[in-house]
Design a protein around this motif. Structure first.
Motif, short mmCIF file in Angstrom:
data_model
loop_
_atom_site.label_atom_id
_atom_site.label_comp_id
_atom_site.label_asym_id
_atom_site.label_seq_id
_atom_site.Cartn_x
_atom_site.Cartn_y
_atom_site.Cartn_z
N ASP A 20 1.00 -1.34 -0.12
CA ASP A 20 0.10 -0.02 -0.08
C ASP A 20 0.88 1.26 -0.08
N ASP A 21 0.34 2.43 -0.75
CA ASP A 21 1.13 3.46 -1.03
C ASP A 21 1.61 3.97 0.63
N ASP A 22 0.76 4.01 1.39
CA ASP A 22 0.77 4.67 3.01
C ASP A 22 1.98 3.61 3.61
N ARG A 23 2.08 2.49 3.37
CA ARG A 23 3.20 1.68 4.13
C ARG A 23 4.46 1.63 3.64
N PHE A 24 4.64 2.34 2.16
CA PHE A 24 5.96 1.83 1.73
C PHE A 24 7.02 2.67 2.34
N LEU A 25 6.80 3.95 2.82
CA LEU A 25 8.02 4.37 3.43
C LEU A 25 8.22 4.05 5.08
N GLU A 26 7.06 3.47 5.71
CA GLU A 26 7.11 2.81 7.10
C GLU A 26 8.04 1.60 6.84
N LEU A 27 7.76 0.82 5.74
CA LEU A 27 8.57 -0.36 5.47
C LEU A 27 9.94 -0.01 5.23
N THR A 28 10.11 0.79 4.16
CA THR A 28 11.60 0.83 3.79
C THR A 28 12.42 1.61 4.78
N ASP A 29 11.67 2.11 5.90
CA ASP A 29 12.48 2.64 6.99
C ASP A 29 13.05 1.54 7.83
N ARG A 30 12.82 0.34 7.64
CA ARG A 30 13.42 -0.65 8.55
C ARG A 30 14.35 -1.41 8.14
N PRO A 31 15.18 -1.65 9.17
CA PRO A 31 16.56 -2.33 8.33
C PRO A 31 15.98 -3.85 7.52
N GLY A 32 16.77 -3.97 6.64
CA GLY A 32 16.50 -5.22 5.76
C GLY A 32 15.54 -5.00 4.80
N ILE A 33 14.74 -3.99 4.61
CA ILE A 33 13.74 -3.87 3.77
C ILE A 33 14.13 -2.66 2.92
N ILE A 34 14.13 -2.50 1.56
CA ILE A 34 14.55 -1.47 0.88
C ILE A 34 13.69 -1.20 -0.40
N PRO A 35 13.57 -0.08 -1.15
CA PRO A 35 12.63 -0.09 -2.19
C PRO A 35 13.22 -0.93 -3.16
N ALA A 36 12.11 -1.61 -3.90
CA ALA A 36 12.61 -2.68 -4.97
C ALA A 36 13.16 -2.06 -6.10
N PRO A 37 14.39 -2.51 -6.60
CA PRO A 37 14.98 -1.87 -7.66
C PRO A 37 14.11 -2.13 -8.90
N TYR A 38 13.89 -0.87 -9.79
CA TYR A 38 13.28 -0.79 -10.65
C TYR A 38 11.75 -1.03 -10.65
N LEU A 39 11.09 -1.09 -9.47
CA LEU A 39 9.61 -1.14 -9.25
C LEU A 39 9.18 -0.32 -7.88
N ALA A 40 10.36 0.56 -7.31
CA ALA A 40 9.91 1.43 -6.33
C ALA A 40 9.07 2.49 -6.64
N ARG A 41 8.95 3.04 -7.83
CA ARG A 41 8.14 4.01 -8.11
C ARG A 41 6.71 3.44 -8.22
N ALA A 42 6.40 2.27 -8.16
CA ALA A 42 5.07 1.73 -8.10
C ALA A 42 4.79 1.07 -6.60
N LYS A 43 5.67 1.58 -5.75
CA LYS A 43 5.56 1.15 -4.25
C LYS A 43 5.74 -0.30 -4.04
N TRP A 44 6.87 -0.75 -4.80
CA TRP A 44 7.34 -2.12 -4.35
C TRP A 44 8.51 -2.23 -3.38
N VAL A 45 8.55 -3.07 -2.60
CA VAL A 45 9.55 -3.17 -1.45
C VAL A 45 10.48 -4.59 -1.91
N TYR A 46 11.49 -4.50 -1.29
CA TYR A 46 12.43 -5.52 -1.58
C TYR A 46 12.88 -6.07 -0.13
N ILE A 47 12.46 -7.20 0.08
CA ILE A 47 12.83 -7.92 1.55
C ILE A 47 14.35 -8.38 1.22
#
Length: 115
Positions: A52-79
């Motif tokens: 969800d858009d509103d969870r993107f920043l919350e999740l990517t602020d956590r250690p071990g979770i980053i914006p997904a390469p190539y897909l971050a603009r679509a609000k994807w995360v990478y564990i």
């Protein structure tokens, strides 16, 4: 987070399909739209999925979770560190990713998938 359990969960969603893209990535889709991506091998080091858009920043602020390469603009995360997230939370996030993508499908396609 157990990647084998995550893959099994992705396979269990109604209408979910999987295929190989970009040579070495296992892609889970619904209605031909991606909702999760990981490596083909069982020793995958991480997994990407839509949030969800509103969870993107919350999740990517956590250690071990980053914006997904190539897909971050679509609000994807990478564990990137599977230990940074529990199986239960991962399951909830993967289910939500599926729901977000499913909701964007045409009503006709949604009905076909739901049977």
């Amino acid at each position: 987070m157990n990647i084998t359990k995550a893959k099994a969960l992705c396979r269990s969603f109604p209408g979910a399909t999987e295929d190989t893209k970009w040579g070495a990535d296992l892609v889970f889709s619904v209605g031909e739209k991606m909702f999760a991506v990981t490596a083909l091998e069982d020793k995958a080091k991480g997994i990407s999925f839509k949030v969800d858009d509103d969870r993107f920043l919350e999740l990517t602020d956590r250690p071990g979770i980053i914006p997904a390469p190539y897909l971050a603009r679509a609000k994807w995360v990478y564990i990137e560190d599977l230990k940074s997230i529990s199986d239960a939370e991962a399951g909830d996030l993967l289910k939500r990713s599926y729901e977000l993508v499913f909701a964007k499908l045409t009503k006709k396609l949604q009905r076909e998938i739901q049977g």
